[in-house]
Scaffold this active site. Structure first.
Site, PDB file in Angstrom:
ATOM      1  N   MET A  92       0.816  -1.270  -0.249  1.00  0.00           N
ATOM      2  CA  MET A  92      -0.057  -0.006   0.051  1.00  0.00           C
ATOM      3  C   MET A  92       0.747   1.258   0.011  1.00  0.00           C
ATOM      4  O   MET A  92       0.464   2.257   0.466  1.00  0.00           O
ATOM      5  CB  MET A  92      -1.141   0.038   1.148  1.00  0.00           C
ATOM      6  N   ILE A  94       3.308   3.938  -2.311  1.00  0.00           N
ATOM      7  CA  ILE A  94       3.789   4.464  -3.692  1.00  0.00           C
ATOM      8  C   ILE A  94       5.475   4.245  -3.604  1.00  0.00           C
ATOM      9  O   ILE A  94       5.908   4.900  -2.804  1.00  0.00           O
ATOM     10  CB  ILE A  94       3.506   5.500  -4.068  1.00  0.00           C
ATOM     11  N   LEU A  95       6.155   3.535  -4.677  1.00  0.00           N
ATOM     12  CA  LEU A  95       7.489   3.485  -4.652  1.00  0.00           C
ATOM     13  C   LEU A  95       8.002   4.778  -5.569  1.00  0.00           C
ATOM     14  O   LEU A  95       7.139   5.027  -6.516  1.00  0.00           O
ATOM     15  CB  LEU A  95       7.939   2.486  -5.426  1.00  0.00           C
ATOM     16  N   HIS A 111      -3.874  -4.245  -9.187  1.00  0.00           N
ATOM     17  CA  HIS A 111      -4.780  -3.186  -8.893  1.00  0.00           C
ATOM     18  C   HIS A 111      -6.211  -3.725  -8.985  1.00  0.00           C
ATOM     19  O   HIS A 111      -6.618  -4.201 -10.143  1.00  0.00           O
ATOM     20  CB  HIS A 111      -4.456  -2.049  -9.721  1.00  0.00           C
TER      21      HIS A 111
HETATM   22  C1  GRF Z   1      -6.055  -6.419  -3.004  1.00  0.00           C
HETATM   23  O1  GRF Z   1      -7.553  -6.313  -3.307  1.00  0.00           O
HETATM   24  C2  GRF Z   1      -5.082  -5.621  -4.289  1.00  0.00           C
HETATM   25  O2  GRF Z   1      -5.633  -5.671  -5.210  1.00  0.00           O
HETATM   26  C3  GRF Z   1      -5.054  -4.229  -3.261  1.00  0.00           C
HETATM   27  O3  GRF Z   1      -5.186  -4.690  -1.717  1.00  0.00           O
HETATM   28  C4  GRF Z   1      -5.683  -5.884  -1.659  1.00  0.00           C
HETATM   29  C5  GRF Z   1      -4.546  -6.783  -0.982  1.00  0.00           C
HETATM   30  O4  GRF Z   1      -5.407  -7.910  -0.553  1.00  0.00           O
HETATM   31  N1  GRF Z   1      -4.477  -3.420  -3.577  1.00  0.00           N
HETATM   32  P1  GRF Z   1      -4.135  -9.071  -0.088  1.00  0.00           P
HETATM   33  O5  GRF Z   1      -3.329  -8.562   0.990  1.00  0.00           O
HETATM   34  O6  GRF Z   1      -3.558  -9.757  -1.076  1.00  0.00           O
HETATM   35  O7  GRF Z   1      -5.223 -10.122   0.607  1.00  0.00           O
END
Ligand code: GRF
Length: 204
Positions: A92, A94-95, A111
């Site tokens: 979560m 941004i790199l 995404h």
């Molecule tokens: C997923 O919906 C992904 O697309 C979003 O965050 C969620 C992560 O889920 N960016 P998990 O940690 O892989 O269960």
């Protein structure tokens, strides 16, 4: 054939990481998850890695004086593990362009929207609010922008009148668990060819 080494960056529950691991193990793919890195020490993804016997570590932003040194720590850990492909699986943050440029066409992200619609946070909520009838998810190469790199795979799902955030997110997640592992496999097989924005998938 030697195993391709991948590194997985996570922030939370890690179901996408698990899906990648399951595909590698079920299909006996010549791919090794060399390290799982979480930016949060209590991410459930780290427990999953522990249970699966995969090297894992937390690299937490507030332990570093700035973003550059935090990213440097991630970069070093990935290189130490011999990683060739970096997989963002619910990571979560941004790199920076600096980090991304060190891994040309070697970072992919999942995404939960059909890009280029609904970039950024809570893509599923954005889709519901906008009122689209088709939602979905995208695996793309990571470039210096946000959710803006060349698209590798996408999968669509319907949006129903009764949908809530949770029911839609769950429907999309099932597709995430298919296309992220598939994109990892394609990358590791050397079958992705990027021409400008278009990613061509070579036949086996
Ligand atoms: C997923 O919906 C992904 O697309 C979003 O965050 C969620 C992560 O889920 N960016 P998990 O940690 O892989 O269960």
């Amino acid at each position: 054939m030697t195993n391709k080494k991948i590194g997985v960056l996570v922030s939370g529950r890690g179901s996408n990481f698990q899906a990648v691991l399951d595909k590698i193990r079920n299909e006996k793919l010549p791919i090794e998850i060399a390290v799982v890195i979480s930016d949060s020490a209590d991410a459930y993804a780290l427990k999953r890695a522990e249970q699966a016997g995969i090297p894992h570590t937390a690299i937490v932003r507030h332990d570093y004086r700035d973003k550059a040194s935090f990213e440097e720590a991630i970069d070093s850990r990935l290189r130490e593990a011999g990683v060739e492909l970096v997989v963002l699986a619910g990571f979560m943050r941004i790199l920076s362009a600096d980090f991304v440029n060190r891994w040309p066409q070697a970072i992919i992200n999942i995404h939960p929207a059909l890009l280029p619609a609904f970039k950024g946070l809570d893509a599923q909520g954005q889709a519901l609010k906008y009122g689209v009838k088709i939602a979905g998810c995208t695996v793309h190469f990571v470039d210096a922008g946000m959710d803006s790199g060349p698209i590798i795979l996408q999968s669509a799902v319907p949006v129903y009148d009764e949908d809530t955030h949770d029911t839609l997110a769950a429907r999309i997640l099932v597709q995430e668990h298919t296309i992220l592992p598939e994109a990892v496999k394609l990358w590791c097989e050397g079958r992705l060819e990027v021409r400008d924005r278009r990613v061509k998938i070579r036949k086996e």
